[in-house]
Scaffold this active site. Structure first.
Site, PDB file in Angstrom:
ATOM      1  CG  ASN A 100     -13.057  16.978  -9.668  1.00  0.00           C
ATOM      2  OD1 ASN A 100     -13.872  16.767  -8.768  1.00  0.00           O
ATOM      3  ND2 ASN A 100     -13.013  16.284 -10.794  1.00  0.00           N
ATOM      4  N   GLY A 101      -9.990  19.226  -7.317  1.00  0.00           N
ATOM      5  CA  GLY A 101      -8.737  19.958  -7.140  1.00  0.00           C
ATOM      6  C   GLY A 101      -8.610  20.418  -5.701  1.00  0.00           C
ATOM      7  CD  GLU A 133       3.625  -2.244 -11.882  1.00  0.00           C
ATOM      8  OE1 GLU A 133       3.983  -1.170 -11.390  1.00  0.00           O
ATOM      9  OE2 GLU A 133       2.432  -2.528 -12.088  1.00  0.00           O
ATOM     10  CD  GLU A 139      -1.808   0.014  -7.202  1.00  0.00           C
ATOM     11  OE1 GLU A 139      -2.219   1.173  -7.043  1.00  0.00           O
ATOM     12  OE2 GLU A 139      -1.272  -0.354  -8.255  1.00  0.00           O
ATOM     13  CG  HIS A 169      25.258  -4.888   0.365  1.00  0.00           C
ATOM     14  ND1 HIS A 169      26.590  -4.963   0.705  1.00  0.00           N
ATOM     15  CD2 HIS A 169      25.183  -5.282  -0.927  1.00  0.00           C
ATOM     16  CE1 HIS A 169      27.291  -5.364  -0.348  1.00  0.00           C
ATOM     17  NE2 HIS A 169      26.455  -5.568  -1.351  1.00  0.00           N
ATOM     18  CB  CYS A 188     -13.471  14.404  -7.016  1.00  0.00           C
ATOM     19  SG  CYS A 188     -12.548  14.694  -5.510  1.00  0.00           S
ATOM     20  CE  LYS A 239      -0.347  -2.609 -10.216  1.00  0.00           C
ATOM     21  NZ  LYS A 239       0.025  -1.680 -11.240  1.00  0.00           N
ATOM     22  CE  LYS A 299      -6.592   3.981 -13.991  1.00  0.00           C
ATOM     23  NZ  LYS A 299      -5.528   2.966 -13.814  1.00  0.00           N
ATOM     24  NE  ARG A 311     -11.001  11.088 -12.836  1.00  0.00           N
ATOM     25  CZ  ARG A 311     -10.213  11.477 -13.807  1.00  0.00           C
ATOM     26  NH1 ARG A 311     -10.399  11.020 -15.006  1.00  0.00           N
ATOM     27  NH2 ARG A 311      -9.238  12.312 -13.586  1.00  0.00           N
ATOM     28  CD1 TRP A 362     -10.095   8.718  -3.256  1.00  0.00           C
ATOM     29  CD2 TRP A 362      -8.779  10.492  -2.961  1.00  0.00           C
ATOM     30  NE1 TRP A 362      -8.885   8.273  -2.788  1.00  0.00           N
ATOM     31  CE2 TRP A 362      -8.059   9.340  -2.594  1.00  0.00           C
ATOM     32  CE3 TRP A 362      -8.142  11.728  -2.853  1.00  0.00           C
ATOM     33  CZ2 TRP A 362      -6.752   9.378  -2.142  1.00  0.00           C
ATOM     34  CZ3 TRP A 362      -6.840  11.776  -2.394  1.00  0.00           C
ATOM     35  CH2 TRP A 362      -6.154  10.599  -2.053  1.00  0.00           C
TER      36      TRP A 362
HETATM   37  C1  AGP Z   1      -0.735   2.044 -10.599  1.00  0.00           C
HETATM   38  O1  AGP Z   1      -1.195   0.786 -10.309  1.00  0.00           O
HETATM   39  C2  AGP Z   1      -1.090   3.089  -9.663  1.00  0.00           C
HETATM   40  N1  AGP Z   1      -2.455   3.139  -9.337  1.00  0.00           N
HETATM   41  C3  AGP Z   1      -0.413   4.439  -9.776  1.00  0.00           C
HETATM   42  O2  AGP Z   1       0.882   4.237  -9.313  1.00  0.00           O
HETATM   43  C4  AGP Z   1      -0.342   5.145 -11.153  1.00  0.00           C
HETATM   44  O3  AGP Z   1       0.451   4.398 -12.038  1.00  0.00           O
HETATM   45  C5  AGP Z   1       0.232   6.550 -10.963  1.00  0.00           C
HETATM   46  O4  AGP Z   1      -0.613   7.280 -10.106  1.00  0.00           O
HETATM   47  C6  AGP Z   1       0.443   7.292 -12.254  1.00  0.00           C
HETATM   48  O5  AGP Z   1      -0.742   7.476 -12.959  1.00  0.00           O
HETATM   49  P1  AGP Z   1      -0.720   7.930 -14.470  1.00  0.00           P
HETATM   50  O6  AGP Z   1      -0.019   6.880 -15.242  1.00  0.00           O
HETATM   51  O7  AGP Z   1      -2.159   8.079 -14.830  1.00  0.00           O
HETATM   52  O8  AGP Z   1       0.020   9.233 -14.533  1.00  0.00           O
END
Ligand code: AGP
Length: 607
Positions: free
Chosen positions: A99-100, A482, A489, A505, A2, A486, A602, A27, A73
């Protein structure tokens, strides 16, 4: 996850708060709200939805020169007006943003309910507001201390008291809080992004610290009830507001993809040494003897940072011939890992705030492990926990989907591999080859980006697909992971990454004309194996998109995403770029909200 903003000073607080929330919307974005004192009560405006919806609710000038605000969030309680922050205590005289996660919230809620408190929301945060309000301590600072002594969990909080409306009390435990120092005004935020429009002078709170913030001064101390003062001096951040603007780009993901040549240039700048064919990494405080004593390297990170770690492990093994691997920090922290004295542990994080990675770093330090951080955000919790390491210099990454940070992480790990290799058996000739290859990367990334139109066409052809495989071998395997991440998400299209060698396999059973496969095909020693995999897929009517720098037999793949040639060890860095564009354009074709993918934020500062 958040965002928090607070202000105390000489100007009207509300516009500053809303503008700050707007900067933090990446965020957390399912609800937003603010609270300011007015005529002996709090004016609280909050709503489910985006910051713009909050803005629409503010119909008149709000005179207050102090206030707190939040973009949420959801963790405890669904997104709703009632669950949006700020939360007030039962008397309506304390306002709080948080936050938290408060882990003992249920217990606190039960105790407070038994004492007659009526809750207005389903959040964990509200329990803390009531605890502060019910404290008998004489000042807000002491009330907050006392209430926090009953709380288990993580928090970054800002509290405002109607009975003393000239200051804010802020505290941090596991969730970032930064103060911005202005001229007769002070700002508080969970991220410098909300501050840089107003000031470059900032103070980062550390875990277990509290600050009392007035317009002209701040005092920091430890959080314990028996507290002691902590002296903190402001540092200057070299970020400016333009770093958080879209400029001419449609969204931040596109902006950040296209920033990669420049961002890479910054990561490499001053770090390559042609004369000794090595890397110069000033943030690693280890001499050659200490570097030679390392027997193993372990990379820890989450999501894309973990996949960058897998690329790094491959690079370190190839260049330095030291066993290396990567593990999700989120798993490592919970499995009581054996920590070896001659292993180098490397925590990877763009934000520097990911709770799982931070916890892994803390556990390692507690057990006496040798720890480095490879982090983008200077002053972040992981950067400070690690103390030494490599900064990514990618610039602020706003889009939830990591692009330039991943590229700079993999490149930084290539430099680490080069450094470790050159104090061992990597020859001068091979060192020079890698240095030259690294130098070529920014231009080659620009070359890939120049083919965006062609990648967009391929993405459009596959936009109806509901599920895809991404496969690769050895160096190509983390690239495939990766690429799948991408796509998932930002487009919500199911994508499964597999080692190409493992297809037969089991997963080959899924291949038919509805299941396309993206395959990573570098022109390396495994080329013929990868061609064999393509043939196996084609024989089962599966469509194939090859990401390649090889000359493949005519018509073998249904589409090719081309990558320039560099040294094979560095292939993963370049091969990732077309997959960013592929995911981006497929998601765009499906009309997705690219910078705000559903259910994601984020930085993941909660468990
Ligand atoms: C990446 O596209 C993601 N949104 C996510 O996996 C991110 O890389 C992960 O949460 C780690 O974040 P950080 O690098 O800020 O620690």
């Amino acid at each position: 996850m958040c965002g928090i903003v607070g202000y105390v000073g000489r100007r009207q607080a509300a516009p500053i708060l809303v503008e700050g929330l707007h900067r933090l919307e990446y965020r957390g974005y399912d609800s937003a709200g603010l609270a300011t004192p007015e005529a002996g009560a709090f004016r609280v405006i909050k709503t489910e939805g985006r910051v713009q919806q909050l803005r629409n609710l503010i119909k008149e000038e709000i005179p207050a020169t102090i206030g707190i605000a939040h973009t949420r969030w959801a963790t405890h309680g669904e997104p709703s007006d009632a669950n949006a922050h700020p939360h007030l205590d039962a008397s309506g005289r304390i306002a709080l943003v948080h936050n938290g996660i408060i882990e003992n919230a249920d217990r606190l809620r039960a105790q407070l309910t038994a004492e007659g408190v009526v809750f207005a929301s389903d959040t964990d945060t509200e329990a803390l507001a009531h605890l502060i309000g019910r404290s008998g301590a004489p000042t807000l600072e002491e009330k907050v201390r006392e209430a926090l002594s009953r709380v288990e969990g993580t928090y970054g909080i800002v509290v405002l008291d109607l009975d003393d409306p000239d200051h804010l009390v802020v505290a941090r435990n596991g969730s970032p809080i930064v103060l911005g120092i202005g001229e007769s005004e002070m700002f508080v935020a969970s991220d410098v992004a909300a501050l840089v429009r107003h000031t470059q002078q900032v103070v980062y709170l550390d875990d277990g610290e509290l600050a009392v913030v007035r317009a002209t001064e701040f005092h920091t101390s430890t959080l314990a009830v028996e507290s002691s003062p902590v002296v903190k001096s402001p540092t200057t951040v070299d970020l400016v507001v333009d770093d958080y603007e879209l400029g001419g780009s449609a969204d931040f993901m596109s902006k950040e993809i296209h920033e990669q040549p420049t961002a890479l240039g910054r990561a490499l700048s001053g770090r390559l040494n042609e004369r000794f064919a090595t890397a110069h990494l000033g943030g690693i405080n280890m001499d050659p003897r200490e570097l030679r004593a390392i027997r193993r390297v372990k990379f820890l990170g989450c999501g894309s940072s973990y996949y960058a770690g897998q690329m790094g492990a491959q690079l370190v093994e190839e260049l330095a011939r030291i066993p290396a691997d990567a593990e999700p920090a989120s798993e490592f922290r919970y499995r009581n890992p054996v920590v070896e004295a001659d292993t180098l542990y490397v925590a990877l994080s763009q934000s520097g705030e990911t709770l799982d990675t931070l916890a892994a770093a803390q556990e390692l330090k507690r057990k006496g492990g040798q720890l480095l951080g490879v982090v983008n955000v200077v002053g972040s919790a992981i950067a400070r926990e690690c103390g030494s390491g490599i900064f990514l210099h990618a610039g602020p990454e706003v889009s939830v989907a990591s692009t330039k940070a991943l590229t700079n992480t993999a490149t930084s790990l290539a430099m680490l591999g080069l450094l470790l290799g050159r104090v061992r058996d990597l020859s001068t000739a091979d060192g020079k080859r890698i240095v030259a290859g690294l130098r070529r990367l920014p231009e080659q990334v620009a070359e890939i980006l120049a083919q965006e139109h062609a990648v967009a066409e391929v993405a459009a052809r596959f936009a109806d697909t509901r599920s895809m495989f991404f496969v690769g071998r050895v160096r190509g395997w983390p690239v495939a992971r990766e690429g799948a991440q991408k796509l998932k998400e930002i487009s919500y299209v199911h994508a499964e990454a597999y080692q190409a060698s493992e297809l037969k396999h089991g997963p080959l059973a899924l291949i038919d004309n509805t299941m396309p496969t993206v395959i990573i095909v570098p022109d390396d020693e495994l080329l013929s194996k990868n061609i064999g995999t393509i043939e196996e897929i084609k024989a089962r009517s599966g469509a194939v998109i090859a990401v390649t720098n090889a000359e493949l037999p005519e018509g073998l793949a249904d589409a090719e995403l081309r990558v320039p040639r560099n040294e094979t060890e560095l292939d993963p860095i370049l091969f990732t770029i077309p997959l960013q564009l592929f995911a981006y354009h497929l998601a765009a074709k499906l009309g997705r909200d690219i910078d705000r993918p559903r259910n994601l934020a984020k930085s993941v500062t909660v468990e």
